[in-house]
Design an enzyme around this catalytic site. Structure first.
Site, PDB file in Angstrom:
ATOM      1  N   ASP A  69       0.781  -1.242   0.000  1.00  0.00           N
ATOM      2  CA  ASP A  69       0.000   0.000   0.000  1.00  0.00           C
ATOM      3  C   ASP A  69       0.815   1.297   0.000  1.00  0.00           C
ATOM      4  O   ASP A  69       0.513   2.225   0.778  1.00  0.00           O
ATOM      5  CB  ASP A  69      -0.954   0.028   1.216  1.00  0.00           C
ATOM      6  N   ASP A 114      -4.596  -0.911  -1.667  1.00  0.00           N
ATOM      7  CA  ASP A 114      -5.874  -0.761  -0.984  1.00  0.00           C
ATOM      8  C   ASP A 114      -6.819  -0.195  -2.053  1.00  0.00           C
ATOM      9  O   ASP A 114      -6.489   0.826  -2.693  1.00  0.00           O
ATOM     10  CB  ASP A 114      -5.689   0.230   0.180  1.00  0.00           C
ATOM     11  N   HIS A 116     -10.758   0.451  -2.646  1.00  0.00           N
ATOM     12  CA  HIS A 116     -12.118   0.383  -2.103  1.00  0.00           C
ATOM     13  C   HIS A 116     -13.178   0.936  -3.056  1.00  0.00           C
ATOM     14  O   HIS A 116     -12.956   1.960  -3.717  1.00  0.00           O
ATOM     15  CB  HIS A 116     -12.191   1.193  -0.801  1.00  0.00           C
ATOM     16  N   HIS A 168     -10.681   6.778   1.810  1.00  0.00           N
ATOM     17  CA  HIS A 168      -9.311   6.687   1.264  1.00  0.00           C
ATOM     18  C   HIS A 168      -9.244   5.600   0.194  1.00  0.00           C
ATOM     19  O   HIS A 168     -10.066   4.678   0.172  1.00  0.00           O
ATOM     20  CB  HIS A 168      -8.309   6.359   2.385  1.00  0.00           C
ATOM     21  N   LYS A 200      -6.979  -5.139  -2.741  1.00  0.00           N
ATOM     22  CA  LYS A 200      -7.640  -5.655  -1.537  1.00  0.00           C
ATOM     23  C   LYS A 200      -8.646  -4.644  -1.016  1.00  0.00           C
ATOM     24  O   LYS A 200      -8.565  -3.448  -1.338  1.00  0.00           O
ATOM     25  CB  LYS A 200      -6.608  -6.006  -0.474  1.00  0.00           C
ATOM     26  N   CYS A 245      -1.734  -2.826   7.860  1.00  0.00           N
ATOM     27  CA  CYS A 245      -1.677  -3.717   6.689  1.00  0.00           C
ATOM     28  C   CYS A 245      -0.368  -4.504   6.599  1.00  0.00           C
ATOM     29  O   CYS A 245      -0.364  -5.654   6.163  1.00  0.00           O
ATOM     30  CB  CYS A 245      -1.948  -2.917   5.424  1.00  0.00           C
TER      31      CYS A 245
HETATM   32 ZN   LIG Z   1      -8.418   0.828   3.420  1.00  0.00          ZN
END
Ligand SMILES: [Zn+2]
Length: 301
Positions: A69, A114, A116, A168, A200, A245
């Protein structure tokens, strides 16, 4: 073999002294014994070579660097570590990671992202979407704040505790991009280096700190299968954030059976207190914490 030769030579001297006419017969026997010794020596050498090869191959470590990340939102965006209790500068991991990539030959390099959807459960500003799914013993809606922990029961899934973060790493936004200064290498067949990118936290209702599993272990990314296919035996975890993470990925790395290292100076975290607690937990579970300068001691160049 040497003893039998000695015994034979003693008997030979005796025979020769008592009966000097048997020279040809004696010579033939000596030749036969010499051939037997040669064959035995060859078999012994073959066995030693085989043993050494077996020993070397069983000690052959196959190494993966897991880069977690290193995205803008954790460096100078909405969840920048410099605005977190640690006040860390996430950007500082970049030269260390680039140096690791330049100096060592990792068999596999994995980059996690990351990633989302807009309605993701981890965003504080999405709390209203699931307020009816808070468990009776959760912190009540009115008291939940940014960074506090809510407890949800969603669609009959196991209870899950969820930290509420600023929005984020929304898919396809600038904040979700890997920092442009991070060295992103390509698959290199000539050098036998394999590269994989892992997204992820892509499902709305479950967060994923680890690059292996989501937080409820309901689904697995393709990372473990990829590492197994490449014969990886040990993983080195670097990136952001140490106490979330990086830690979660390292714990799951160990659970999957990899010798697991966290390269401490190639990571930055959210909170010094949780960093210390989680690194302690990692070492108690037989994880290894090392400096980037020590990596050379653990991988074959
Ligand atoms: Zn996150």
């Amino acid at each position: 073999m040497h003893i039998s030769l000695l015994v034979f030579l003693i008997s030979l001297i005796g025979t020769t002294l008592s009966n000097p006419v048997h020279y040809d017969q004696i010579n033939n026997k000596l030749t036969a014994i010499s051939e037997q010794i040669d064959q035995a020596e060859l078999r012994l050498n073959n066995s030693i070579t085989k043993l050494l090869n077996t020993s070397q191959s069983s000690n052959q470590a196959v190494s993966a660097l897991l880069i977690i990340d290193v995205q803008y939102d954790f460096i100078d965006g909405s969840l920048a570590l410099k605005n977190c209790p640690s006040k860390h500068n996430g950007e500082e991991v970049i030269p260390v990671i680039n140096q690791l990539l330049d100096s060592h030959k990792f068999d596999v390099v994995a980059y996690s992202h990351d990633w989302h959807p807009t309605n993701h459960i981890s965003f504080f500003d999405n709390l209203h979407l699931r307020s009816h799914l808070l468990t009776p013993d959760s912190i009540p809606l009115a008291d939940l704040k940014l960074y506090s922990t809510a407890t949800f029961a969603i669609n009959g899934l196991p209870r899950m505790e969820q930290s509420l973060w600023p929005r984020h790493c929304v898919q396809n936004t600038h904040g979700a991009k890997l920092h442009s200064d991070l060295k992103v290498i390509e698959e290199d067949n000539a050098q036998n280096i394999s590269v994989i990118h892992i997204q992820k936290g892509t499902k709305p209702d479950v967060d994923s700190y680890s690059a292996f599993w989501d937080n409820s272990k309901l689904s697995e990314t393709q990372l473990n299968q990829f590492l197994k296919e490449k014969g990886v035996t040990q993983v080195f975890v670097v990136g952001l954030a140490t106490d979330w993470c990086v830690y979660s990925t390292a714990i799951h790395g160990m659970e999957h059976g990899y010798k697991t290292f966290i390269i401490e100076d190639a990571c930055r975290g959210v909170d010094e207190k949780t960093i210390k607690e989680r690194l302690n937990d990692f070492t108690q579970k037989s994880g290894h914490i090392i400096k980037s300068s020590q990596v050379k001691d653990y991988i074959q160049e």
